[in-house]
Design an enzyme around this catalytic site. Structure first.
Site, PDB file in Angstrom:
ATOM      1  N   HIS A   1      13.011   9.150 -24.764  1.00 15.25           N
ATOM      2  CA  HIS A   1      13.284   9.326 -26.205  1.00 15.25           C
ATOM      3  C   HIS A   1      12.356   8.439 -27.052  1.00 15.25           C
ATOM      4  CE1 HIS A   1      17.111  11.181 -24.842  1.00 15.25           C
ATOM      5  NE2 HIS A   1      17.092  10.179 -23.974  1.00 15.25           N
TER       6      HIS A   1
ATOM      7  N   SER B   1     -13.456   5.683 -41.200  1.00 14.01           N
ATOM      8  CA  SER B   1     -13.050   6.383 -42.424  1.00 14.01           C
ATOM      9  C   SER B   1     -14.107   6.140 -43.492  1.00 14.01           C
ATOM     10  CB  SER B   1     -11.702   5.826 -42.892  1.00 14.01           C
ATOM     11  OG  SER B   1     -11.530   6.058 -44.279  1.00 14.01           O
TER      12      SER B   1
ATOM     13  N   LYS C   1     -10.739   1.201 -40.578  1.00 10.64           N
ATOM     14  CA  LYS C   1     -10.255   2.241 -39.674  1.00 10.64           C
ATOM     15  C   LYS C   1     -11.143   2.496 -38.472  1.00 10.64           C
ATOM     16  CE  LYS C   1      -7.184   4.641 -40.012  1.00 10.64           C
ATOM     17  NZ  LYS C   1      -6.569   5.662 -40.833  1.00 10.64           N
TER      18      LYS C   1
ATOM     19  N   GLU D   1      -7.298  13.166 -30.588  1.00 11.64           N
ATOM     20  CA  GLU D   1      -6.662  14.006 -31.625  1.00 11.64           C
ATOM     21  C   GLU D   1      -7.195  15.435 -31.571  1.00 11.64           C
ATOM     22  OE1 GLU D   1      -5.842  11.782 -35.641  1.00 11.64           O
ATOM     23  OE2 GLU D   1      -7.686  10.999 -34.771  1.00 11.64           O
TER      24      GLU D   1
END
Ligand code: ARG
Length: 475
Positions: free
Chosen positions: A172, A293, A299, A306
């Site tokens: 979970h 970024s 970043k 991804e």
């Protein structure tokens, strides 16, 4: 009804007459329809397999006496010259000639003259295209399997190196029990090894020769299908001519294998994304696999995982497209089948890209062992071991569960770990508790205790790694 003798009927335009099938046509193909029905823009990718199939077909026709040896030699030499032209980028692909098959056949006749027109004896584009796709896919499966093996070995190597590394295991997405990071990597290995088995299984059903089926009913010539199969390295021939031209199960099976593999990749990718976040901080991906970024200078984004996660969507879509394509099609060949290629090609391309990306990325993943260990200790992950210790004292598991639950509640109130509770406090919960309780709370002890096959003890992980290497070769 068109009066063919009437002078008002325009003569058959050159365009229709030039089509290999133009004989029964009076009028030209509509220009839009020509574009709409053409597949050459994407099926030209099959050129090498189309030529390979044609050479085998011509060789077989000569062996059974349908072509002379000289005719065969002219055809084979012509096809090889065309292959060289295509590879040199000087082949004039034509949409008017619809597909890869008719482009190559027309070029053959242009090059070697009348004898080129004999190649298509005892053959149809229907058995030809089915053969081309199977040849192409068989090769593609072998290439993908090689890339998958590289990734499997990378996972095992990393798992072996990280056998002693403690990671919080989750259920979970809540910290559950400590596990070896190597053990977690081997879970990925198991998923992908099943994919390898599935690919090999799909390869078996891809590895059959459709040629000889003709358009659908076979051919009146005395062909030798076993010879063609041997020449093309097919393990067997398709046993029914109707099925040979109508079947695309192998394409669906391959895409299904790929879809499941992409689901696995998406799960791995998701964990990489989570683990590389500041909140987890378990791994750092090499700079080569990340981007920054344009606005936020701090970043470092995990773009590669991804994108792998995102690309799973298109392969799942291709599987549904192929299933829907084949659904309700009457036997035998239908033009619908031309729609099989783009999903199939994109599935293989996507899989290849993802295998390459993960194969490169996994060995360069930086593992932050201290951070993983710290996280593994938080969240009372050894509470089960505490309960198991009480069971060994003779306390029934359900009662032990309740005692440890009370201890956890106490630790939450105090904002401390279980090991920070004093023996007196623990004995107040159950008088039978003694000093040995603290040993049961240690994460390394928790790992080492799970020393059975399939368990997370570092020694088991190392043994599993050794076995994994032989399992790759056997799969
Ligand atoms: N381009 C076609 C395909 O991909 C080749 C077979 C065409 N056969 C036919 N009878 N129109 O399926």
């Amino acid at each position: 009804m068109i009066d063919r003798a009437s002078p008002a009927t325009p003569p058959a335009p050159a365009a229709a007459a030039e089509k290999p099938w133009g004989g029964r046509f009076d009028g030209p193909t509509d220009a839009f329809v020509e574009e709409f029905t053409a597949s050459v823009a994407f099926d030209r990718r099959l050129y090498a397999h189309d030529i390979q199939g044609s050479i085998a077909h011509a060789t077989m026709l000569a062996a059974v006496g349908v072509l002379s040896a000289a005719e065969r030699d002219a055809i084979v030499a012509g096809l090889e010259a065309i292959r060289a032209d295509i590879e040199a980028g000087r082949f004039p692909w034509s949409v008017q000639l619809e597909d890869v098959h008719m482009n190559i056949e027309s070029a053959l006749t242009a090059r070697i003259g009348e004898v080129g027109k004999k190649l298509h004896t005892a053959r149809s584009r229907n058995d030809q295209v089915a053969t081309d796709i199977r040849l192409w896919l068989r090769e593609e499966i072998d290439r993908l399997t090689g890339m998958l093996d590289r990734l499997l070995h990378a996972l095992v190597d990393l798992a072996e190196r990280e056998a002693d590394t403690v990671l919080p295991g989750f259920t979970h997405l809540q910290a559950a029990q400590p596990v070896s990071f190597g053990h977690h990597l081997l879970a990925w290995f198991e998923m992908l090894l099943r994919d390898r088995e599935r690919l090999q299984d799909c390869r078996k059903r891809t590895d059959a020769l459709p040629l000889g089926a003709g358009a659908l009913a076979g051919t009146s010539f005395p062909i030798d299908r076993a010879l063609t199969a041997r020449l093309l390295g097919f393990a067997r021939i398709c046993e029914n001519s109707l099925d040979a031209v109508a079947d695309r199960d192998f394409a669906i099976e391959f895409t299904a294998c790929a879809a499941l593999m992409m689901v696995h990749f998406s799960r791995m990718a998701e964990e990489m994304v989570l683990w590389s976040s500041q909140q987890f901080g378990f791994i750092e991906l090499a700079d080569a696999f990340c981007t920054g970024s344009s606005m936020m200078p701090q970043k470092k984004n995990p773009d590669v995982p991804e994108l792998v996660r995102g690309k799973s969507g298109r392969v799942l879509g291709h599987l549904l497209a192929l299933l829907t394509l084949m659904k309700s099609q009457p036997l035998a060949y239908n033009k619908d089948n031309q729609e099989d290629k783009e999903p199939l090609f994109d599935t293989a391309d996507t899989l290849r890209g993802c295998l390459r990306a993960f194969g490169d990325l996994v060995p360069t993943m930086q593992v932050k062992r201290a951070r993983m260990r710290e996280a593994a200790r938080a969240g009372f992950t050894t509470a089960t071991d505490f309960a198991d210790y009480l069971v060994r004292l003779g306390i029934p598991f359900r009662d032990a569960h309740a005692v440890v639950g009370a201890a956890v509640r106490l630790a939450v109130e105090r904002d401390c770990e279980l090991k920070d509770l004093s023996l007196a406090e623990l004995q107040a919960l159950d008088a039978r508790i003694d000093e040995r309780v603290y040993a049961s709370l240690d994460v390394d002890a928790a790992l080492a205790a799970r020393a059975h096959r399939g368990g997370t003890a570092p020694a088991q992980v190392r043994a599993a790694c050794a076995a994994a290497r032989t399992r790759i070769a056997a799969a």
